[in-house]
Enzyme design. Sequence first.
Site, PDB file in Angstrom:
ATOM      1  N   SER A   1      -9.862  -1.378   6.621  1.00 22.43           N
ATOM      2  CA  SER A   1      -9.143  -1.064   5.384  1.00 22.43           C
ATOM      3  C   SER A   1      -8.334  -2.206   4.767  1.00 22.43           C
ATOM      4  O   SER A   1      -7.928  -2.104   3.618  1.00 22.43           O
ATOM      5  CB  SER A   1      -8.241   0.147   5.600  1.00 22.43           C
ATOM      6  OG  SER A   1      -9.010   1.333   5.677  1.00 22.43           O
TER       7      SER A   1
ATOM      8  N   LYS B   1       0.845  -1.193   0.000  1.00 17.71           N
ATOM      9  CA  LYS B   1       0.000   0.000   0.000  1.00 17.71           C
ATOM     10  C   LYS B   1       0.885   1.249   0.000  1.00 17.71           C
ATOM     11  O   LYS B   1       1.984   1.237   0.576  1.00 17.71           O
ATOM     12  CB  LYS B   1      -0.852  -0.052   1.279  1.00 17.71           C
ATOM     13  CG  LYS B   1      -1.960   0.969   1.391  1.00 17.71           C
ATOM     14  CD  LYS B   1      -2.760   0.737   2.679  1.00 17.71           C
ATOM     15  CE  LYS B   1      -3.981   1.635   2.765  1.00 17.71           C
ATOM     16  NZ  LYS B   1      -4.770   1.379   3.997  1.00 17.71           N
TER      17      LYS B   1
ATOM     18  N   SER C   1      -9.444   1.205   2.732  1.00 21.06           N
ATOM     19  CA  SER C   1      -8.521   2.053   2.029  1.00 21.06           C
ATOM     20  C   SER C   1      -7.384   1.298   1.330  1.00 21.06           C
ATOM     21  O   SER C   1      -6.686   1.900   0.533  1.00 21.06           O
ATOM     22  CB  SER C   1      -7.921   3.055   3.014  1.00 21.06           C
ATOM     23  OG  SER C   1      -7.107   2.413   3.972  1.00 21.06           O
TER      24      SER C   1
END
Lengths: 563, 563
Positions: free
Chosen positions: B242, B134, B218
Amino acid sequence: MSSPQQPWQVLAQKKRDSTLALIPPSWRIPNLPSIQDQLDVTGSYTHQFLSQTEIEITETTPEAILSKTTTGLWKAEDVTRAFCHRAALAHQLVHCLHEIFFDAAIEDAKGLDAYYAEHGKPVGPLHGLPVSLKDQFHVKGVETTMGYVGWIGTFEGKKGTGNEKAYESELVGILRRAGAVLYVKTSVPHTLMMAETANNIVGYTLNPRNRRLTSGGSSGGEGALIGMKGSPLGFGTDIGGSIRIPAALNGLYGLRPSSSRLPYHGLANSMDGQSSILSVVGPLSPTPTGLRIAVETILQAQPWLVDPLVIEKPFSTSTYLNALAPKTPLCFAVMETDGVVNPVSPILRGIRKVASTLEKHDHKVIKWTPPSHSTLIDLAMRVFTLDGGSDMRSAFALSDEPPAPQLSFLADISGAPEKLASEVAEVNVALREARKNYLDYWVSTTELTGTGRPVDAVICPLAPTPGARREGYKYVGYSAWVNSLDLTGTVLPVGSVGDDEKEKEEEGRYEGLGEMDREIHDSYDPEFFAGAHCSVQLVGRRLQEETMLGLVEYVSGLLKSNP
Amino acid sequence: MSSPQQPWQVLAQKKRDSTLALIPPSWRIPNLPSIQDQLDVTGSYTHQFLSQTEIEITETTPEAILSKTTTGLWKAEDVTRAFCHRAALAHQLVHCLHEIFFDAAIEDAKGLDAYYAEHGKPVGPLHGLPVSLKDQFHVKGVETTMGYVGWIGTFEGKKGTGNEKAYESELVGILRRAGAVLYVKTSVPHTLMMAETANNIVGYTLNPRNRRLTSGGSSGGEGALIGMKGSPLGFGTDIGGSIRIPAALNGLYGLRPSSSRLPYHGLANSMDGQSSILSVVGPLSPTPTGLRIAVETILQAQPWLVDPLVIEKPFSTSTYLNALAPKTPLCFAVMETDGVVNPVSPILRGIRKVASTLEKHDHKVIKWTPPSHSTLIDLAMRVFTLDGGSDMRSAFALSDEPPAPQLSFLADISGAPEKLASEVAEVNVALREARKNYLDYWVSTTELTGTGRPVDAVICPLAPTPGARREGYKYVGYSAWVNSLDLTGTVLPVGSVGDDEKEKEEEGRYEGLGEMDREIHDSYDPEFFAGAHCSVQLVGRRLQEETMLGLVEYVSGLLKSNP
């Protein structure tokens, strides 16, 4: 209709009297000596009020008591009565108790004896051991004032909650189920944010070895009581040194575990919910083995099933045993000064004695040159004042009582606005970065130790002086850095003021590092501090409880065989 | 002299173009299909652009890849090139990458191959495995925008720090030392506080299985990329779902460990220093074994020596194995609804399938009737808005870019003052009490399980629907309660929309629980959501990573043999 509240002086006096009234007449000291007339109230002074059996019981180590109470050799009731008696004497001489519940304790002890008689085995590993608790612990049947007059007759300052004298902190339940006998709650400084123990209810908790001096704080009642041998094992809390300072000032062993290792759930606290530096619960004991028994017993009870903040990390007996009897050389580091305040000569001598004893036993000792300790101490102070003192002020406002003079910092920060959420976050980031820098330094020592590991423990002062005069404990830097970093801190006694005749002369030649250092050295005087305990701190990395319990026991054994 | 800043649109376009420019021409898709023309871009659609070898490599499980790369059967370079190619295709089709560093990855892979050739052994347990990260992870050579236009060319929004393109997060180093090949950083929603992935740099990250839908957030870029088989293993972060939401929406396995288990140190973050509910790092993988390999590898690296917040708690292989192959019956609990939003029928069917499969294998399944989940969700929302949105607003202000419409709550809370330190403390106390209530409930199930233990895991929805339309992911209650309580959360896929023909009819008969529930059920339509992944959540107590990794693998095995 509520009646108008009585003045705080009246409420405090009533509470003080009601506690004293719980001491049986035969346990009262008829003519209490003045401080000057009887500086040292330990040992032979106290013996005059005790039977031979009571002296024998109360001067037995916690581990030896347990070896008798868990095997039926000693009755829990006899042990309990002896410690109740000695605790009652201690309170009269040094003002160390907030709550007395001897009757409940003796009933509990009888229950334990009945259990043993019926089943031929103890109820748990602490069967029949009296255990004292700092007043922050809630215990059924008694109240928790935490030294605040405004908390008298309330639950944490609130009336009519239904929890008054009914609720128990989680650790209290664990201790009961393990067979401990609870009998007193010990004095604290109101706010808990002082290294001396003073409040408007019990007054000032004196150091039993030299009553001109402080017993330390904030677990000062614990320190004084165990120092008086009025308890064989006790629990305090520590957010800036509050377990280790009273342990050090009373010649005891103390452990400040890392946060979330032992269950804090359900204790009263100051600034509850401040989570940047967590207060932790930990034991004080006359022997290092007592600390280990306390921690091992609690972890065996799986405290993570009753306290949501406790980490599921069972006690590792093998880790403890490896540290207790090292099979290969270890590497220690010595930090003689943090660069802000130098320790006075008997403390320095203690540190060097520990270091040289370890070297004599083939362990390596290197110099500790860590990142700035000033930064760590500043961070702790920023955390402790995040709310601008609002929690403390509202507690004092309940009764209009005045804060102790040691809390002058409250006046200093009053008027300063509370910090905002984003400022709390900034402090958290700064703390995390400081912890990272220190950890990196610690790990970097792997290259120097010769063990393949980072330094096993750091030997350093716990306090720069062997205690302090009243209103004289000014510098918590040697304890608070451990809290800022959430490390595993232990203290062990290494001697007393007066052990070395050269001291007076050495101190006279001292040149200060700065204003704070000068002030502390000026206030220290070997004659005034005569007999005061000298202690040393052994600090391990975060969550090294088993290792540090083993090491402190190992080191103390070496010191005993190398006097 | 600094030149006047360019409009955010220009800066975003440049950044977007520069990332695309890192895709070799031969890997470009000549005529990108519209969303409507090609809803599903997984599988056969992508195969047309890949060689047979590339398909074979990229459709191999992470554990099988490692069995070949760590034994010299496959070259790290070949594996890396194949995943780079497929990741490049994925990005063009679903906009899932922020940073591309294929060249550095191929160099690293060559280095690994050379090491293997010379030493005949792998450098570590992840030797030759491409791992996606990420965008919050800092990686040398590339930047971290976290989706903020104002962060382009900076280090976390600041210019000239010296850390730009130079600093690496601690987990990055651990992965490199274990032999992982890093090659991309994946897209995030700016602020990270959305369950969809959208920002002004890459636009909107689409769900590969049905591009009308969101890939979640996310860690939406991770979900989409691994869902496209453009990565065999990736790392996201989770503060309200997330990791688990993108895993669920892309048919993957995901783990949200408890805080302080895996190293977060040195990641970029929103509201850094907010410590009431900590964001955690964790893996997403096409197989449950991939999750276990990730966690085991990281813990073997002793992350507590590089991250001061990580607990020293080594990976327990025996705990994992006991859960993976239970020797005695376990007890699960089922929570079909949290009472706020009911899951739609394919999710409910998945939950019942998991429960009945377990019962078929002699495990007990009881009903979960916990304390209020609304309270837990409210607490999470209070925590996420403590700073009144000031951190997010200042990040947007750097470039004057507008927030995504999904962040309308920012407008709602603007004007609200930041909370004070004492109010932060109040929230912390409320969270602790909620954790205690829930823990007490969980432990109380010991009386019902028949195992002598509390419920081993709770089976419940991770999301009420199999994903959501754009701007349609409205309810994070099923994921965020796990963060409020700091529990161990895992997700596993259980099917796809369209598996059961009766569904449309069932949904038509549905009567809502309330406004939010009605809105979510109204927006769900089995035809529009065709092919979307259905997933189920398995939740364990705090710090039960090994148990939950074993259980999710065990349950997924049972589901495969009981289709």
